[in-house]
Design an enzyme around this catalytic site. Structure first.
Site, short mmCIF file in Angstrom:
data_model
loop_
_atom_site.label_atom_id
_atom_site.label_comp_id
_atom_site.label_asym_id
_atom_site.label_seq_id
_atom_site.Cartn_x
_atom_site.Cartn_y
_atom_site.Cartn_z
N VAL A 106 0.82 -1.20 0.00
CA VAL A 106 0.00 0.00 0.00
C VAL A 106 0.86 1.26 0.00
O VAL A 106 0.55 2.24 -0.68
CB VAL A 106 -0.96 -0.01 1.21
N GLU A 107 1.95 1.23 0.76
CA GLU A 107 2.77 2.43 0.89
C GLU A 107 3.57 2.74 -0.36
O GLU A 107 3.64 3.90 -0.79
CB GLU A 107 3.73 2.28 2.08
N SER A 108 4.21 1.75 -0.95
CA SER A 108 5.15 2.04 -2.04
C SER A 108 4.99 1.15 -3.26
O SER A 108 5.68 1.37 -4.26
CB SER A 108 6.59 1.90 -1.53
#
Length: 224
Positions: free
Chosen positions: A101-103
């Site tokens: 989700v983050e990167s």
């Protein structure tokens, strides 16, 4: 019917407890029937409203799961994910969900605010966990290294889980900061992007846990 499909149909997204016995049979129930049962997923995902997706992060969990199976950049970092998970007592599935989700497993990712690497960690947040005397720039450079980034991120998440005692609140603090959770009286902050972020990580975490349970079992029994 596949294990994941049966669990979703029969038990929904309420609390789910389970274990795999010595004969390879997976046992699931909506409560802890005895000490063998561990919590697979809690009530947070069930009670979370269906928030809008985080802008720029709209890929469905099923598509992400397929990609996680084949992407070389994902496979390359799994030894470090397992290492960090074991060392810090955080599920590897949660670490992978956060990274996705983050990167999107882009180790070179840098956010407009300066968050770095796979788990998008702010250098100022990571600095206390890094070697003393390192400059802000050197901390950022270290965080660009996948193994370091994952190790620091897992430690930060372990601290948040211990502090907040709820995975949804730990993820909210990860996204918006401890102060935001504190100002909300220890509940989910009323911040749309934070709530959407928490929902998406929990959704992917749930899917990864289901996949782990299905692979570790030869048969399945759902107990009423």
């Amino acid at each position: 019917m596949a294990v994941a499909g049966l669990l979703t149909t029969s038990l929904g997204y309420a609390a789910l407890w389970g274990y795999v016995d010595g004969d390879g049979v997976a046992h699931f129930a909506d409560r802890q029937l005895d000490s063998r049962y561990g919590l697979v997923i809690g009530d947070a995902a069930a009670s979370a409203p269906k928030f809008e997706r985080v802008p720029g992060k709209t890929t469905s969990p099923s598509a992400i799961l397929t990609w996680l199976e084949i992407a070389p950049e994902v496979k390359r970092v799994q030894p470090w994910v397992r290492e960090a998970a074991t060392r810090n007592g955080v599920d590897s599935e949660l670490i992978n969900a956060l990274i996705a989700v983050e990167s999107g497993f882009n180790e070179r990712a840098v956010s407009p605010r300066g968050a770095v690497g796979l788990m998008q960690i702010m250098p100022a947040t990571a600095a206390p966990l890094m070697a003393q005397g390192e400059s802000r720039r050197n901390v950022a450079e270290q965080l660009a290294e996948p193994r370091t980034n994952i190790g620091v991120g897992a430690r930060l998440m372990a601290d948040l889980l211990k502090r907040h005692q709820r995975i949804d609140l730990a993820l909210a603090a990860w996204s918006a900061g401890d102060d935001a959770v504190r100002r909300s009286g220890g509940e989910m902050p009323a911040i749309g992007e934070t709530r959407a972020h928490v929902h998406q990580v929990l959704e992917l975490y749930w899917a990864l846990l289901q996949r782990r349970q299905s692979r570790g079992a030869q048969q399945m029994k759902v107990h009423p």
